[in-house]
Design a protein around this motif. Structure first.
Motif, PDB file in Angstrom:
ATOM      1  N   ASP A 126       0.821  -1.205   0.000  1.00 59.78           N
ATOM      2  CA  ASP A 126       0.000   0.000   0.000  1.00 59.78           C
ATOM      3  C   ASP A 126       0.852   1.251   0.000  1.00 59.78           C
ATOM      4  OD1 ASP A 126      -2.177  -1.655   0.039  1.00 59.78           O
ATOM      5  OD2 ASP A 126      -2.404  -1.566   2.243  1.00 59.78           O
ATOM      6  N   ASN A 127       1.972   1.170   0.789  1.00 61.32           N
ATOM      7  CA  ASN A 127       2.867   2.327   0.838  1.00 61.32           C
ATOM      8  C   ASN A 127       3.496   2.575  -0.522  1.00 61.32           C
ATOM      9  OD1 ASN A 127       2.277   2.621   3.549  1.00 61.32           O
ATOM     10  ND2 ASN A 127       4.007   1.346   4.205  1.00 61.32           N
ATOM     11  N   MET A 128       3.863   1.461  -1.194  1.00 59.52           N
ATOM     12  CA  MET A 128       4.461   1.601  -2.520  1.00 59.52           C
ATOM     13  C   MET A 128       3.456   2.209  -3.498  1.00 59.52           C
ATOM     14  SD  MET A 128       6.584  -1.985  -2.759  1.00 59.52           S
ATOM     15  CE  MET A 128       7.007  -1.665  -4.455  1.00 59.52           C
ATOM     16  N   GLU A 129       2.209   1.746  -3.373  1.00 55.45           N
ATOM     17  CA  GLU A 129       1.196   2.308  -4.268  1.00 55.45           C
ATOM     18  C   GLU A 129       0.994   3.789  -3.991  1.00 55.45           C
ATOM     19  OE1 GLU A 129      -2.310   0.040  -3.848  1.00 55.45           O
ATOM     20  OE2 GLU A 129      -1.530  -1.734  -4.890  1.00 55.45           O
ATOM     21  N   THR A 130       0.957   4.148  -2.677  1.00 56.10           N
ATOM     22  CA  THR A 130       0.787   5.556  -2.316  1.00 56.10           C
ATOM     23  C   THR A 130       1.956   6.394  -2.806  1.00 56.10           C
ATOM     24  OG1 THR A 130      -0.442   4.852  -0.357  1.00 56.10           O
ATOM     25  CG2 THR A 130       0.349   7.130  -0.420  1.00 56.10           C
ATOM     26  N   LYS A 131       3.188   5.808  -2.657  1.00 55.72           N
ATOM     27  CA  LYS A 131       4.384   6.529  -3.089  1.00 55.72           C
ATOM     28  C   LYS A 131       4.396   6.697  -4.599  1.00 55.72           C
ATOM     29  CE  LYS A 131       9.394   6.527  -2.565  1.00 55.72           C
ATOM     30  NZ  LYS A 131      10.555   5.788  -2.024  1.00 55.72           N
ATOM     31  N   SER A 132       3.977   5.639  -5.296  1.00 54.92           N
ATOM     32  CA  SER A 132       3.957   5.747  -6.756  1.00 54.92           C
ATOM     33  C   SER A 132       2.932   6.791  -7.204  1.00 54.92           C
ATOM     34  CB  SER A 132       3.654   4.384  -7.361  1.00 54.92           C
ATOM     35  OG  SER A 132       2.362   3.948  -6.949  1.00 54.92           O
ATOM     36  N   LYS A 133       1.798   6.865  -6.515  1.00 56.37           N
ATOM     37  CA  LYS A 133       0.804   7.873  -6.859  1.00 56.37           C
ATOM     38  C   LYS A 133       1.337   9.271  -6.608  1.00 56.37           C
ATOM     39  CE  LYS A 133      -3.269   4.994  -6.094  1.00 56.37           C
ATOM     40  NZ  LYS A 133      -4.525   4.818  -5.307  1.00 56.37           N
ATOM     41  N   ARG A 134       2.082   9.439  -5.492  1.00 55.00           N
ATOM     42  CA  ARG A 134       2.671  10.754  -5.193  1.00 55.00           C
ATOM     43  C   ARG A 134       3.697  11.127  -6.245  1.00 55.00           C
ATOM     44  NH1 ARG A 134       3.732  10.302   1.386  1.00 55.00           N
ATOM     45  NH2 ARG A 134       1.493  10.334   2.000  1.00 55.00           N
ATOM     46  N   ASP A 135       4.558  10.174  -6.631  1.00 57.03           N
ATOM     47  CA  ASP A 135       5.560  10.468  -7.664  1.00 57.03           C
ATOM     48  C   ASP A 135       4.886  10.840  -8.977  1.00 57.03           C
ATOM     49  OD1 ASP A 135       7.483   9.896  -5.806  1.00 57.03           O
ATOM     50  OD2 ASP A 135       7.783   7.812  -6.475  1.00 57.03           O
ATOM     51  N   GLU A 136       3.824  10.121  -9.291  1.00 56.68           N
ATOM     52  CA  GLU A 136       3.100  10.420 -10.530  1.00 56.68           C
ATOM     53  C   GLU A 136       2.496  11.821 -10.472  1.00 56.68           C
ATOM     54  OE1 GLU A 136      -0.574   8.570 -13.219  1.00 56.68           O
ATOM     55  OE2 GLU A 136       0.085   7.598 -11.349  1.00 56.68           O
ATOM     56  N   GLU A 162       0.181  25.398  -7.595  1.00 60.88           N
ATOM     57  CA  GLU A 162      -0.186  24.064  -7.092  1.00 60.88           C
ATOM     58  C   GLU A 162      -1.712  23.881  -7.108  1.00 60.88           C
ATOM     59  OE1 GLU A 162       1.345  23.225  -3.274  1.00 60.88           O
ATOM     60  OE2 GLU A 162       0.759  21.103  -3.333  1.00 60.88           O
ATOM     61  N   LYS A 163      -2.428  24.970  -6.748  1.00 57.75           N
ATOM     62  CA  LYS A 163      -3.889  24.884  -6.803  1.00 57.75           C
ATOM     63  C   LYS A 163      -4.369  24.662  -8.234  1.00 57.75           C
ATOM     64  CE  LYS A 163      -4.797  27.722  -2.707  1.00 57.75           C
ATOM     65  NZ  LYS A 163      -5.430  28.972  -2.197  1.00 57.75           N
ATOM     66  N   VAL A 164      -3.772  25.391  -9.180  1.00 55.87           N
ATOM     67  CA  VAL A 164      -4.138  25.216 -10.586  1.00 55.87           C
ATOM     68  C   VAL A 164      -3.848  23.795 -11.037  1.00 55.87           C
ATOM     69  CG1 VAL A 164      -3.628  25.946 -12.943  1.00 55.87           C
ATOM     70  CG2 VAL A 164      -3.883  27.644 -11.135  1.00 55.87           C
ATOM     71  N   ALA A 165      -2.716  23.259 -10.593  1.00 59.06           N
ATOM     72  CA  ALA A 165      -2.362  21.885 -10.968  1.00 59.06           C
ATOM     73  C   ALA A 165      -3.358  20.885 -10.393  1.00 59.06           C
ATOM     74  CB  ALA A 165      -0.946  21.575 -10.485  1.00 59.06           C
ATOM     75  N   ASN A 166      -3.775  21.145  -9.136  1.00 58.47           N
ATOM     76  CA  ASN A 166      -4.785  20.249  -8.538  1.00 58.47           C
ATOM     77  C   ASN A 166      -6.092  20.281  -9.322  1.00 58.47           C
ATOM     78  OD1 ASN A 166      -3.050  19.431  -6.497  1.00 58.47           O
ATOM     79  ND2 ASN A 166      -3.667  21.101  -5.129  1.00 58.47           N
ATOM     80  N   LEU A 167      -6.505  21.492  -9.732  1.00 60.13           N
ATOM     81  CA  LEU A 167      -7.738  21.600 -10.531  1.00 60.13           C
ATOM     82  C   LEU A 167      -7.597  20.865 -11.853  1.00 60.13           C
ATOM     83  CD1 LEU A 167      -8.710  25.362  -9.902  1.00 60.13           C
ATOM     84  CD2 LEU A 167      -9.779  23.320  -8.922  1.00 60.13           C
ATOM     85  N   LEU A 168      -6.444  21.021 -12.493  1.00 60.73           N
ATOM     86  CA  LEU A 168      -6.209  20.329 -13.763  1.00 60.73           C
ATOM     87  C   LEU A 168      -6.199  18.807 -13.565  1.00 60.73           C
ATOM     88  CD1 LEU A 168      -3.544  22.675 -15.386  1.00 60.73           C
ATOM     89  CD2 LEU A 168      -5.965  22.470 -15.966  1.00 60.73           C
ATOM     90  N   THR A 169      -5.625  18.385 -12.424  1.00 60.61           N
ATOM     91  CA  THR A 169      -5.562  16.950 -12.156  1.00 60.61           C
ATOM     92  C   THR A 169      -6.965  16.375 -11.982  1.00 60.61           C
ATOM     93  OG1 THR A 169      -3.424  17.264 -11.083  1.00 60.61           O
ATOM     94  CG2 THR A 169      -4.602  15.195 -10.651  1.00 60.61           C
ATOM     95  N   GLN A 170      -7.796  17.097 -11.233  1.00 59.45           N
ATOM     96  CA  GLN A 170      -9.178  16.647 -11.042  1.00 59.45           C
ATOM     97  C   GLN A 170      -9.932  16.602 -12.353  1.00 59.45           C
ATOM     98  OE1 GLN A 170     -10.907  19.153  -8.078  1.00 59.45           O
ATOM     99  NE2 GLN A 170      -9.544  18.427  -6.420  1.00 59.45           N
ATOM    100  N   GLU A 171      -9.734  17.625 -13.186  1.00 55.25           N
ATOM    101  CA  GLU A 171     -10.411  17.642 -14.487  1.00 55.25           C
ATOM    102  C   GLU A 171      -9.940  16.495 -15.385  1.00 55.25           C
ATOM    103  OE1 GLU A 171      -9.859  21.252 -16.546  1.00 55.25           O
ATOM    104  OE2 GLU A 171     -11.100  20.700 -18.272  1.00 55.25           O
ATOM    105  N   HIS A 172      -8.608  16.213 -15.312  1.00 60.45           N
ATOM    106  CA  HIS A 172      -8.052  15.121 -16.110  1.00 60.45           C
ATOM    107  C   HIS A 172      -8.639  13.768 -15.662  1.00 60.45           C
ATOM    108  CE1 HIS A 172      -5.227  12.783 -18.428  1.00 60.45           C
ATOM    109  NE2 HIS A 172      -4.862  12.126 -17.312  1.00 60.45           N
ATOM    110  N   LYS A 173      -8.751  13.592 -14.354  1.00 58.66           N
ATOM    111  CA  LYS A 173      -9.301  12.316 -13.839  1.00 58.66           C
ATOM    112  C   LYS A 173     -10.790  12.158 -14.174  1.00 58.66           C
ATOM    113  CE  LYS A 173      -6.086  11.670  -9.984  1.00 58.66           C
ATOM    114  NZ  LYS A 173      -5.960  11.539  -8.518  1.00 58.66           N
ATOM    115  N   SER A 174     -11.514  13.291 -14.073  1.00 57.06           N
ATOM    116  CA  SER A 174     -12.961  13.206 -14.384  1.00 57.06           C
ATOM    117  C   SER A 174     -13.194  12.930 -15.853  1.00 57.06           C
ATOM    118  CB  SER A 174     -13.669  14.513 -13.981  1.00 57.06           C
ATOM    119  OG  SER A 174     -13.129  15.585 -14.716  1.00 57.06           O
TER     120      SER A 174
END
Length: 329
Positions: A263-273, A316-328
């Motif tokens: 789980d930690n590896m998955e969390t770390k990989s998600k953070r790196d991504e 960072e906020k703009v990146a978070n918004l873009l990330t959410q839009e990309h996932k949706s």
């Protein structure tokens, strides 16, 4: 007279023996009623004096008369009605008694078949028929089995009809997808809308794209045995689904038994991504702003002014918004 004889005679005459006797008795009763009616009409039309009715001749009373001056005898009509009623009752009693004897005599001696001859009588429409029990004669067990088969057949028929209806609905939906024509409304200068039909949905990429050609999907086999049509590949994939599901069921318990480091590896990989995605968006923003990134991708060196902490937070906020839009999406 038993039921077998009655059934045989009824089938032969097309009516029951009792109905014939009842008709004779009803005819005699009708004759009696007609005679009584005629006798009543004759007695009422006869002058009462001729029937023996009269008044006392002492002259003390004056008899009543009708419009024509004829003497009225009220007791005459009453006595005639009582006498006719008694006569009718007497005749009906005599007829009933006589025809009861007639009915018994006819049923015992005329409309009857001796019991020793009953089994030998064969009507004309029974000629050529055999009344012996055959070997293939149905039994209660076979009838019950056939009834059960009929119920199961009806159940299967109902199930197939439901499945056919479902398949028809699916086919209709697929056809609607293949032949969908979308309409787009555009407004001109006069604010009038026009409907512009779009092109039909093109699904040729399933069989004619480069990936499909590379995988030999959707092309006719022809002389090349390595080429397989789309239906063959789909059939093969569907045949492999049970094995994949079984393998997945076996791997799920093993995956649950692994240590938390996974789980930690998955969390770390998600953070790196996420970090790589943010850095790529920052580099793209800087390139568009004219401040190009220098260096390799692992250690980027940005030429330009020093970024304030508030700007970094905003990015960072703009990146978070873009990330959410990309996932949706």
């Amino acid at each position: 007279m038993n039921d077998a004889t009655t059934s045989l005679l009824t089938e032969h005459f097309s009516y029951t023996p009792l109905s014939l006797i009842d008709d004779i008795i009803n005819s005699i009763n009708n004759l009696i009623y007609q005679a009584i009616s005629s006798l009543e009409s004759g007695l009422l039309a006869t002058p009462p004096e001729r029937l023996g009715f009269g008044h006392s001749s002492n002259g003390s009373t004056i008899p009543d008369t009708d419009e024509d001056g004829n003497i009225i005898y009220p007791e005459a009509k009453l006595e005639i009605e009582n006498g006719l009623h008694q006569l009718e009752t007497l005749l009906e009693a005599n007829v009933d008694k006589a025809f009861d004897k007639f009915e018994i005599y006819v049923l015992r001696n005329i409309l009857t078949v001796p019991e020793d001859l009953l089994s030998w009588v064969r009507l004309k429409h029974y000629e050529g028929l055999s009344f012996e029990a055959s070997l293939d004669m149905p039994t209660p067990e076979t009838i019950h089995a056939q009834r059960k088969k009929l119920l199961e057949t009806r159940k299967l028929n109902r199930f197939l009809k439901d499945e056919c209806a479902q398949n028809a609905a699916v086919i209709s939906q697929l056809k609607s997808i293949l032949s969908t024509v979308e309409s787009a409304k555009t407004s001109d200068t006069t604010d009038e809308s026009k409907t512009i039909p779009a092109k039909p949905l093109d699904l040729s990429f399933l069989t004619s794209s480069s990936a499909a050609r590379q995988l030999r999907v959707g092309v006719d086999a022809g002389t090349n045995p390595k080429h397989a049509p789309l239906t063959t590949n789909t059939t093969f994939i569907l045949s492999q689904l049970p094995a994949l599901q079984a393998t997945l069921e076996q791997l799920r318990p093993k995956l649950a038994s692994l240590p938390n480091s996974v789980d930690n590896m998955e969390t770390k990989s998600k953070r790196d991504e996420r970090k790589e995605y943010i850095e790529s968006r920052i580099r793209l923003h800087l390139e568009r702003a004219g401040q190009l990134a220098m260096g390799d991708d692992s250690n980027p060196v940005v030429a330009g002014r020093r970024i304030d902490i508030s700007e970094a937070h905003a990015l960072e906020k703009v990146a978070n918004l873009l990330t959410q839009e990309h996932k949706s999406s």
